[in-house]
Write a protein that holds these residues in place. Sequence first.
Motif, PDB file in Angstrom:
ATOM      1  N   LEU A   9     -23.569   7.199 -13.066  1.00 56.83           N
ATOM      2  CA  LEU A   9     -22.978   8.221 -12.216  1.00 56.83           C
ATOM      3  C   LEU A   9     -23.628   8.234 -10.844  1.00 56.83           C
ATOM      4  CD1 LEU A   9     -22.537  11.284 -14.611  1.00 56.83           C
ATOM      5  CD2 LEU A   9     -20.742  10.201 -13.259  1.00 56.83           C
ATOM      6  N   THR A  10     -24.960   8.154 -10.834  1.00 53.99           N
ATOM      7  CA  THR A  10     -25.699   8.181  -9.571  1.00 53.99           C
ATOM      8  C   THR A  10     -25.368   6.978  -8.713  1.00 53.99           C
ATOM      9  OG1 THR A  10     -27.516   9.357 -10.674  1.00 53.99           O
ATOM     10  CG2 THR A  10     -27.993   8.331  -8.552  1.00 53.99           C
ATOM     11  N   LEU A  11     -25.403   5.791  -9.317  1.00 54.77           N
ATOM     12  CA  LEU A  11     -25.126   4.567  -8.560  1.00 54.77           C
ATOM     13  C   LEU A  11     -23.694   4.558  -8.045  1.00 54.77           C
ATOM     14  CD1 LEU A  11     -26.935   1.891 -10.783  1.00 54.77           C
ATOM     15  CD2 LEU A  11     -27.718   2.884  -8.622  1.00 54.77           C
ATOM     16  N   LEU A  12     -22.761   5.049  -8.860  1.00 50.78           N
ATOM     17  CA  LEU A  12     -21.362   5.078  -8.440  1.00 50.78           C
ATOM     18  C   LEU A  12     -21.156   6.075  -7.301  1.00 50.78           C
ATOM     19  CD1 LEU A  12     -18.659   3.785  -9.064  1.00 50.78           C
ATOM     20  CD2 LEU A  12     -18.227   5.599 -10.731  1.00 50.78           C
ATOM     21  N   GLY A  13     -21.861   7.201  -7.372  1.00 54.72           N
ATOM     22  CA  GLY A  13     -21.786   8.183  -6.294  1.00 54.72           C
ATOM     23  C   GLY A  13     -22.317   7.634  -4.984  1.00 54.72           C
ATOM     24  N   ILE A  14     -23.438   6.913  -5.054  1.00 54.60           N
ATOM     25  CA  ILE A  14     -24.013   6.290  -3.852  1.00 54.60           C
ATOM     26  C   ILE A  14     -23.065   5.237  -3.297  1.00 54.60           C
ATOM     27  CG2 ILE A  14     -25.909   4.847  -3.000  1.00 54.60           C
ATOM     28  CD1 ILE A  14     -27.691   6.211  -5.110  1.00 54.60           C
ATOM     29  N   PHE A  15     -22.505   4.435  -4.195  1.00 51.69           N
ATOM     30  CA  PHE A  15     -21.539   3.395  -3.798  1.00 51.69           C
ATOM     31  C   PHE A  15     -20.344   4.023  -3.083  1.00 51.69           C
ATOM     32  CE2 PHE A  15     -17.552   1.255  -5.081  1.00 51.69           C
ATOM     33  CZ  PHE A  15     -17.733   0.032  -4.439  1.00 51.69           C
ATOM     34  N   ALA A  16     -19.838   5.139  -3.630  1.00 47.80           N
ATOM     35  CA  ALA A  16     -18.680   5.805  -3.030  1.00 47.80           C
ATOM     36  C   ALA A  16     -19.011   6.366  -1.657  1.00 47.80           C
ATOM     37  CB  ALA A  16     -18.189   6.918  -3.951  1.00 47.80           C
ATOM     38  N   ARG A  17     -20.198   6.947  -1.535  1.00 42.80           N
ATOM     39  CA  ARG A  17     -20.573   7.572  -0.256  1.00 42.80           C
ATOM     40  C   ARG A  17     -20.797   6.544   0.840  1.00 42.80           C
ATOM     41  NH1 ARG A  17     -20.785   9.090   3.858  1.00 42.80           N
ATOM     42  NH2 ARG A  17     -21.792  10.884   4.845  1.00 42.80           N
ATOM     43  N   PHE A  18     -21.464   5.460   0.516  1.00 43.63           N
ATOM     44  CA  PHE A  18     -21.843   4.498   1.556  1.00 43.63           C
ATOM     45  C   PHE A  18     -20.813   3.397   1.774  1.00 43.63           C
ATOM     46  CE2 PHE A  18     -26.100   6.174   0.529  1.00 43.63           C
ATOM     47  CZ  PHE A  18     -26.503   6.519   1.809  1.00 43.63           C
TER      48      PHE A  18
END
Length: 259
Positions: free
Chosen positions: A116-125
Amino acid sequence: MKNKKSLSIHDRLLTYLISIASLSLFGYFSFLHLLPSMWHMPGSPVLYIFGVIGSLFLSFSIVFLFLKRTNVSKKPVFWFNCHVVTAVIGSVLVTIHSSGHLRYAPALLLLALLALTLLGIFARFYVSKNNQKIFSSKIRFFHTIEPDDKAKIESIITKKEKLLLSFEPDSNEGTFSLNLKHWFCHPIFAIRFYNLVRQENFYIRKRFEHSFFIRFWRSIHISLSIIFFLGLIAHIIVVTFFASYVSDGSDIYWWHISK
């Protein structure tokens, strides 16, 4: 007079937040072997509190995301920022609560949380930047669109406008967005409008190349969130009401209601 911009988590600030969280976890696990035994037991009073507070922060992150989709506040960006901050803090506290015990079901919860964390970072950046390129090129896109596709998009927009006249007559088709009120109070309208939006996006985006994660990251993120929170609830119930099963014959050293 300049327009007042919404307060948003900029890339640099978000990078600092993620860096501090990562360094905190790295420092904790690097010196874990030097800490007293209670820091090695997930159910010890100290780590139990970490787990409770971390779970609350993660729950708040979901509440803030729901508030972003309601009319409770006129500042959706603020609620999104709260979602990001509480999610990061909750993730750090829950990971510390685990004390590195990557076995059995709790390990799957940590893996889901990490994803979830990695996917959230991927989505934001990455995803947000990619979408900006798509929407910034819409004007050029409509000049080169094929006549058949243009006619289909115009037909879809007309249908959206008719729907809005029935349920949200004061709204503008170009800026209208569904929120929780529509899904709960007018589910048929919400489903019909959502399907029209999907059809419109299909014709707009089909000329742009997307990776699998670009197209489905939101659905994956929501699915992982549901899996994680169902697992979290199950974990809380099992350790609280079925302590003997969890201990598997060893000492039950954590707070519980029944064995």
